[in-house]
Design an enzyme around this catalytic site. Structure first.
Site, PDB file in Angstrom:
ATOM      1  N   HIS A   1      -0.692  -4.956   1.725  1.00 39.07           N
ATOM      2  CA  HIS A   1      -1.530  -5.448   2.186  1.00 39.07           C
ATOM      3  C   HIS A   1      -0.518  -5.671   3.836  1.00 39.07           C
ATOM      4  CE1 HIS A   1       2.300  -8.031   0.763  1.00 39.07           C
ATOM      5  NE2 HIS A   1       2.635  -7.238  -0.200  1.00 39.07           N
TER       6      HIS A   1
ATOM      7  N   HIS B   1      -0.817   9.642  10.718  1.00 41.56           N
ATOM      8  CA  HIS B   1      -1.457  10.858   9.385  1.00 41.56           C
ATOM      9  C   HIS B   1      -0.436  10.186   8.104  1.00 41.56           C
ATOM     10  CE1 HIS B   1      -2.708  14.499   7.535  1.00 41.56           C
ATOM     11  NE2 HIS B   1      -2.296  13.864   7.279  1.00 41.56           N
TER      12      HIS B   1
END
Length: 200
Positions: free
Chosen positions: A123, A132
């Site tokens: 979250h 990446h």
């Protein structure tokens, strides 16, 4: 849609797009030895007519340079069908979310990012453009990842950590402290070993 880059990474992007029911017209790659990838033709240039193009190149800096070179193209996002992505997450153009990825509530993902196979983003994380997140890497809640940063395969980042822009986190590293811009950090716990010189 055309995939710009016909490497191994491009193949995984192609199968991700196929799983999402997206139509692939071909690849674009300057390697003259490449004529086809599977049943898809490999072209040398982007066709006229402003087609959708996905930058299927694994190198973060190369993706940034290509997006600057072709700023007016239509870059779709690609999400594998076998993912768990919160409806309250947001992602930018040209980002790919591969098989097995979990993205939780209120995550914000930038442009032209890669969330690779089985990675987990909890979250309130913020993922900067061109970053990446490698296979099996895990970000706890409220982690901030800067532009172009590369989180290595199997790395773990505890909650609330900030990873600087263009930083590299080594495979399997455990990050318990903030990481500055351009830093290379490896090990458990993560240890700064050098700074990269990157011209963005």
């Amino acid at each position: 849609m055309y995939l710009f880059g016909a490497s191994g990474h491009g193949k995984v992007v192609a199968e991700t797009a196929e799983s999402a029911g997206m139509k692939i017209s071909g690849f674009i790659d300057d390697n003259p030895a490449l004529i086809n990838v599977w049943d898809y033709p490999v072209l040398r240039e982007i066709p006229p007519g402003n087609p959708e193009v996905f930058l299927s190149v694994g190198n973060n800096l190369t993706r940034k340079k290509l997006s600057a070179r072709f700023p007016d193209l239509n870059y779709p996002a690609i999400i594998h069908s076998a993912t768990s992505v919160s409806r309250r997450a947001s992602l930018g153009e040209g980002t790919v979310i591969m098989s097995g990825v979990s993205v939780n509530a209120d995550v914000r993902i930038g442009r032209h990012c890669i969330l690779n196979t089985n990675s987990s983003v909890d979250h309130d994380c913020i993922i900067g453009d061109f970053a990446h997140i490698s296979p099996n890497a895990a970000l706890a809640g409220d982690v901030k990842v800067g532009e172009g940063a590369h989180i290595g395969i199997g790395a773990s980042v505890i909650q609330g950590i900030s990873i600087g822009k263009w930083a590299v986190i080594g495979a399997g590293a455990v990050i318990i402290r903030d990481v500055p811009d351009f830093a290379v950090v490896v090990g458990n716990p993560g240890k700064l070993i050098k700074f990269n010189e990157i011209r963005t």
